[in-house]
Design a protein around this motif. Structure first.
Motif, PDB file in Angstrom:
ATOM      1  N   ASN A 193      15.961 -18.663  67.218  1.00 42.76           N
ATOM      2  CA  ASN A 193      14.572 -18.387  67.590  1.00 42.76           C
ATOM      3  C   ASN A 193      14.468 -18.279  69.107  1.00 42.76           C
ATOM      4  OD1 ASN A 193      11.810 -18.279  68.005  1.00 42.76           O
ATOM      5  ND2 ASN A 193      11.339 -19.774  66.416  1.00 42.76           N
ATOM      6  N   ASP A 194      14.389 -17.066  69.617  1.00 51.75           N
ATOM      7  CA  ASP A 194      14.329 -16.837  71.053  1.00 51.75           C
ATOM      8  C   ASP A 194      13.038 -17.316  71.685  1.00 51.75           C
ATOM      9  OD1 ASP A 194      16.822 -15.686  70.981  1.00 51.75           O
ATOM     10  OD2 ASP A 194      16.087 -13.619  70.907  1.00 51.75           O
ATOM     11  N   TYR A 195      12.056 -17.655  70.849  1.00 45.62           N
ATOM     12  CA  TYR A 195      10.756 -18.046  71.385  1.00 45.62           C
ATOM     13  C   TYR A 195      10.496 -19.544  71.316  1.00 45.62           C
ATOM     14  CZ  TYR A 195       9.130 -13.380  72.439  1.00 45.62           C
ATOM     15  OH  TYR A 195       8.975 -12.138  73.013  1.00 45.62           O
ATOM     16  N   TYR A 196      11.472 -20.320  70.863  1.00 50.59           N
ATOM     17  CA  TYR A 196      11.293 -21.777  70.836  1.00 50.59           C
ATOM     18  C   TYR A 196      12.258 -22.440  71.815  1.00 50.59           C
ATOM     19  CZ  TYR A 196       8.439 -25.152  68.313  1.00 50.59           C
ATOM     20  OH  TYR A 196       7.448 -26.039  67.976  1.00 50.59           O
ATOM     21  N   PHE A 197      11.721 -23.290  72.676  1.00 46.18           N
ATOM     22  CA  PHE A 197      12.496 -24.061  73.642  1.00 46.18           C
ATOM     23  C   PHE A 197      12.200 -25.541  73.406  1.00 46.18           C
ATOM     24  CE2 PHE A 197      11.710 -19.893  75.299  1.00 46.18           C
ATOM     25  CZ  PHE A 197      12.856 -19.530  75.993  1.00 46.18           C
ATOM     26  N   ARG A 198      12.998 -26.395  74.028  1.00 44.83           N
ATOM     27  CA  ARG A 198      12.705 -27.824  73.900  1.00 44.83           C
ATOM     28  C   ARG A 198      13.141 -28.565  75.155  1.00 44.83           C
ATOM     29  NH1 ARG A 198      15.474 -29.534  68.815  1.00 44.83           N
ATOM     30  NH2 ARG A 198      16.789 -27.705  68.874  1.00 44.83           N
ATOM     31  N   ILE A 199      12.419 -29.661  75.442  1.00 44.17           N
ATOM     32  CA  ILE A 199      12.679 -30.482  76.628  1.00 44.17           C
ATOM     33  C   ILE A 199      13.714 -31.561  76.353  1.00 44.17           C
ATOM     34  CG2 ILE A 199      11.620 -32.165  78.205  1.00 44.17           C
ATOM     35  CD1 ILE A 199      10.838 -29.257  78.764  1.00 44.17           C
ATOM     36  N   ALA A 234       6.938 -12.156  78.659  1.00 43.33           N
ATOM     37  CA  ALA A 234       7.310 -12.405  80.052  1.00 43.33           C
ATOM     38  C   ALA A 234       7.545 -13.894  80.296  1.00 43.33           C
ATOM     39  CB  ALA A 234       6.225 -11.880  80.983  1.00 43.33           C
ATOM     40  N   ILE A 235       6.701 -14.743  79.704  1.00 43.14           N
ATOM     41  CA  ILE A 235       6.890 -16.192  79.844  1.00 43.14           C
ATOM     42  C   ILE A 235       8.188 -16.623  79.168  1.00 43.14           C
ATOM     43  CG2 ILE A 235       5.931 -18.451  79.275  1.00 43.14           C
ATOM     44  CD1 ILE A 235       3.147 -17.154  79.398  1.00 43.14           C
ATOM     45  N   ARG A 236       8.476 -16.053  77.998  1.00 44.30           N
ATOM     46  CA  ARG A 236       9.720 -16.369  77.297  1.00 44.30           C
ATOM     47  C   ARG A 236      10.934 -16.061  78.164  1.00 44.30           C
ATOM     48  NH1 ARG A 236      14.355 -15.840  75.104  1.00 44.30           N
ATOM     49  NH2 ARG A 236      14.627 -14.222  76.651  1.00 44.30           N
ATOM     50  N   ASP A 237      10.939 -14.880  78.787  1.00 47.22           N
ATOM     51  CA  ASP A 237      12.057 -14.492  79.656  1.00 47.22           C
ATOM     52  C   ASP A 237      12.187 -15.429  80.846  1.00 47.22           C
ATOM     53  OD1 ASP A 237      12.547 -12.391  77.944  1.00 47.22           O
ATOM     54  OD2 ASP A 237      11.581 -10.875  79.205  1.00 47.22           O
ATOM     55  N   ALA A 238      11.051 -15.844  81.393  1.00 50.15           N
ATOM     56  CA  ALA A 238      11.070 -16.767  82.525  1.00 50.15           C
ATOM     57  C   ALA A 238      11.598 -18.139  82.113  1.00 50.15           C
ATOM     58  CB  ALA A 238       9.666 -16.888  83.120  1.00 50.15           C
ATOM     59  N   LEU A 239      11.207 -18.604  80.927  1.00 44.27           N
ATOM     60  CA  LEU A 239      11.722 -19.886  80.433  1.00 44.27           C
ATOM     61  C   LEU A 239      13.236 -19.843  80.257  1.00 44.27           C
ATOM     62  CD1 LEU A 239       8.998 -20.783  77.767  1.00 44.27           C
ATOM     63  CD2 LEU A 239       9.595 -22.169  79.758  1.00 44.27           C
ATOM     64  N   ALA A 240      13.744 -18.735  79.718  1.00 46.58           N
ATOM     65  CA  ALA A 240      15.186 -18.618  79.463  1.00 46.58           C
ATOM     66  C   ALA A 240      15.996 -18.713  80.739  1.00 46.58           C
ATOM     67  CB  ALA A 240      15.461 -17.294  78.752  1.00 46.58           C
ATOM     68  N   ALA A 241      15.412 -18.273  81.857  1.00 50.61           N
ATOM     69  CA  ALA A 241      16.136 -18.282  83.132  1.00 50.61           C
ATOM     70  C   ALA A 241      15.675 -19.414  84.052  1.00 50.61           C
ATOM     71  CB  ALA A 241      15.939 -16.936  83.830  1.00 50.61           C
ATOM     72  N   LEU A 242      14.840 -20.290  83.544  1.00 54.48           N
ATOM     73  CA  LEU A 242      14.195 -21.303  84.381  1.00 54.48           C
ATOM     74  C   LEU A 242      15.160 -22.391  84.840  1.00 54.48           C
ATOM     75  CD1 LEU A 242      11.252 -21.903  85.340  1.00 54.48           C
ATOM     76  CD2 LEU A 242      11.096 -23.498  83.418  1.00 54.48           C
ATOM     77  N   GLU A 243      15.024 -22.789  86.089  1.00 51.82           N
ATOM     78  CA  GLU A 243      15.720 -23.955  86.631  1.00 51.82           C
ATOM     79  C   GLU A 243      14.719 -24.710  87.497  1.00 51.82           C
ATOM     80  OE1 GLU A 243      19.737 -23.804  88.172  1.00 51.82           O
ATOM     81  OE2 GLU A 243      20.003 -21.767  87.402  1.00 51.82           O
ATOM     82  N   VAL A 244      14.415 -25.944  87.107  1.00 55.87           N
ATOM     83  CA  VAL A 244      13.455 -26.758  87.848  1.00 55.87           C
ATOM     84  C   VAL A 244      14.110 -28.090  88.200  1.00 55.87           C
ATOM     85  CG1 VAL A 244      11.158 -27.797  87.854  1.00 55.87           C
ATOM     86  CG2 VAL A 244      11.565 -25.713  86.542  1.00 55.87           C
ATOM     87  N   LYS A 299      17.084 -27.121  82.795  1.00 53.73           N
ATOM     88  CA  LYS A 299      17.641 -25.784  82.586  1.00 53.73           C
ATOM     89  C   LYS A 299      17.941 -25.656  81.103  1.00 53.73           C
ATOM     90  CE  LYS A 299      21.361 -22.644  84.006  1.00 53.73           C
ATOM     91  NZ  LYS A 299      22.585 -22.484  84.844  1.00 53.73           N
ATOM     92  N   PHE A 300      17.601 -24.506  80.524  1.00 51.66           N
ATOM     93  CA  PHE A 300      17.816 -24.300  79.093  1.00 51.66           C
ATOM     94  C   PHE A 300      19.126 -23.561  78.846  1.00 51.66           C
ATOM     95  CE2 PHE A 300      13.113 -24.338  79.535  1.00 51.66           C
ATOM     96  CZ  PHE A 300      12.840 -25.438  78.728  1.00 51.66           C
ATOM     97  N   ASP A 301      19.806 -23.920  77.728  1.00 50.83           N
ATOM     98  CA  ASP A 301      21.020 -23.191  77.358  1.00 50.83           C
ATOM     99  C   ASP A 301      20.652 -21.947  76.557  1.00 50.83           C
ATOM    100  OD1 ASP A 301      20.480 -23.954  74.736  1.00 50.83           O
ATOM    101  OD2 ASP A 301      22.052 -25.488  74.655  1.00 50.83           O
ATOM    102  N   GLU A 302      21.672 -21.276  76.002  1.00 51.05           N
ATOM    103  CA  GLU A 302      21.435 -20.014  75.305  1.00 51.05           C
ATOM    104  C   GLU A 302      20.583 -20.167  74.047  1.00 51.05           C
ATOM    105  OE1 GLU A 302      25.365 -21.749  73.908  1.00 51.05           O
ATOM    106  OE2 GLU A 302      24.303 -21.461  75.803  1.00 51.05           O
ATOM    107  N   ASN A 303      20.477 -21.397  73.517  1.00 50.37           N
ATOM    108  CA  ASN A 303      19.647 -21.646  72.332  1.00 50.37           C
ATOM    109  C   ASN A 303      18.224 -22.066  72.674  1.00 50.37           C
ATOM    110  OD1 ASN A 303      21.649 -21.110  70.364  1.00 50.37           O
ATOM    111  ND2 ASN A 303      22.525 -23.144  70.681  1.00 50.37           N
ATOM    112  N   GLY A 304      17.947 -22.244  73.965  1.00 51.70           N
ATOM    113  CA  GLY A 304      16.628 -22.722  74.363  1.00 51.70           C
ATOM    114  C   GLY A 304      16.542 -24.235  74.435  1.00 51.70           C
TER     115      GLY A 304
END
Length: 375
Positions: free
Chosen positions: A121-127, A326-336, A345-350
């Motif tokens: 699921n490219d649209y689900y991320f987790r902390i 656009a937010i999804r793409d930004a999350l995938a490349a995000l580093e905070v 930072k998220f891996d390839e699975n989010g």
């Protein structure tokens, strides 16, 4: 508005019951409809104002279908279309996953640890960290720290979190040369006397119970009442002050993994969050009651929620847009750097890349730090 969107509103014709309105409002939000007609649907449900972002919480239902229905009913209070914060539980997150994926609305889970939440699921991320990681952490703790080689694994039948987390613990115990035997109970069960009798007769030297907060207190109390004295261990869900409060002096030799420790002052952002959160809770009597009757306790799920919000904020700023893709793409490349639970930072699975976990215990009616895993 395209014909598909028009068809959704047309379905309301002749039906003014809340269930239909809830369903249509939810479908409209997830198909990016936010015009005046959708606002009218929301107003009927009692929701006023603009809506760009919403969060989902609650207790997972018995099935995916009923969980999906419960999520739709959340529209009564919350609405949004650009990015979702939540949910905390794996069952809810898995149930909603396809909805967000098909609608291209990114979601950021807070403490849903089952790998299937983000898988495919490219649209689900987790902390938070995920169950394979904390399962291995707790198996190594049980085996090497507490000397367990023959552990009872208590899981709730049909629960994604309980079964998944337990499976990873079991595999790591076996890799270490020990074993973990599954003892199942049904949802809603409150009498664990048979399980406790089995643990005593089989001579298990440890209990691992990845179960809910409510069930945790019953297992601890009934284990000690029945004369079971071995260590009782679990995962992130047990980082809740109500467990300590409800079990009292029966909560001996209890250990569980957690995402965060409020006593750790090595992270400046974490320290500032702890101070700010405690002050905020202390200012309101209802907040104190909702926080277990104290302003001093901080569940490690709480900073995960804060970091999920900050991830959304940073992604929106990075994208320069509130469009879901656009937010999804930004999350995938995000580093905070320097969030409450560490750098993000998220891996390839989010999934957030994590190598750190805290082990906590219960002492004198309080949850306290026991040790740290960093590897």
């Amino acid at each position: 508005m395209n014909s598909e969107q028009a068809d959704i509103l047309d379905l309301l014709s002749g039906h003014t019951d809340d269930t239909t309105i809830e369903r249509l409002a939810f479908e409209c939000l997830l198909t990016n409809m936010t015009d005046d007609r959708v606002v009218s649907l929301m107003n009927i449900l009692g929701w006023q104002g603009d809506f760009n972002c919403f969060a989902i919480g609650g207790v997972p239902s018995a099935s995916l279908a009923s969980t999906s229905l419960a999520i739709r009913k959340a529209v009564r209070d919350l609405g949004g279309e650009h990015v979702v914060i939540g949910t905390y539980g794996s069952a809810c997150a898995i149930a909603a996953g396809d909805l967000f994926k098909s609608a291209k609305v990114p979601a950021i889970g807070t403490s849903c640890t089952n790998p299937n939440v983000t898988l495919g699921n490219d649209y689900y991320f987790r902390i938070s960290y995920i169950d394979p990681f904390q399962g291995a952490v707790m198996a190594n703790f049980a085996n090497k720290e507490k000397g367990s080689v023959n552990c009872a694994l208590i899981i709730e039948s049909g629960d994604d979190y309980s079964a998944g987390f337990g499976n990873y613990f079991q595999k790591e115990m076996e890799r270490l040369g020990g074993k973990a035997t599954v003892l199942e109970f049904q949802k809603g069960e409150t009498d664990f006397s048979t399980i406790m009798a089995t643990i005593k007769s089989a001579g298990y030297d440890g209990i691992f119970a990845p179960v809910s907060i409510e069930t945790a207190a019953m297992i601890i109390s009934q284990a000690r009442d029945s004369g079971v004295t071995c260590p009782i261990m679990a995962g992130d869900t047990w980082d809740d002050i109500s467990i300590a409060q409800r079990t009292g002096d029966k909560a001996t030799d209890i250990y569980f993994s957690a995402f965060f420790d409020a006593a750790d002052e090595s992270n400046a952002e974490g320290k500032a969050f702890v101070e700010g959160f405690k002050k905020w809770v202390a200012e309101d009597k209802t907040r104190i009651e909702n926080n277990g009757g104290t302003a001093d306790a901080i569940s490690s799920v709480t900073p995960c929620g804060y970091d999920a919000y900050m991830a959304a904020v940073n992604a929106i700023e990075k994208a320069g847009s509130t469009e879901g893709a656009a937010i999804r793409d930004a999350l995938a490349a995000l580093e905070v750097k320097g969030l409450v639970t560490g750098d993000l930072k998220f891996d390839e699975n989010g999934d957030a890349i994590k190598t750190y976990a805290v082990i906590k215990t219960i002492k004198d009616g309080d949850i306290v730090y026991y040790s740290t895993y960093n590897g």
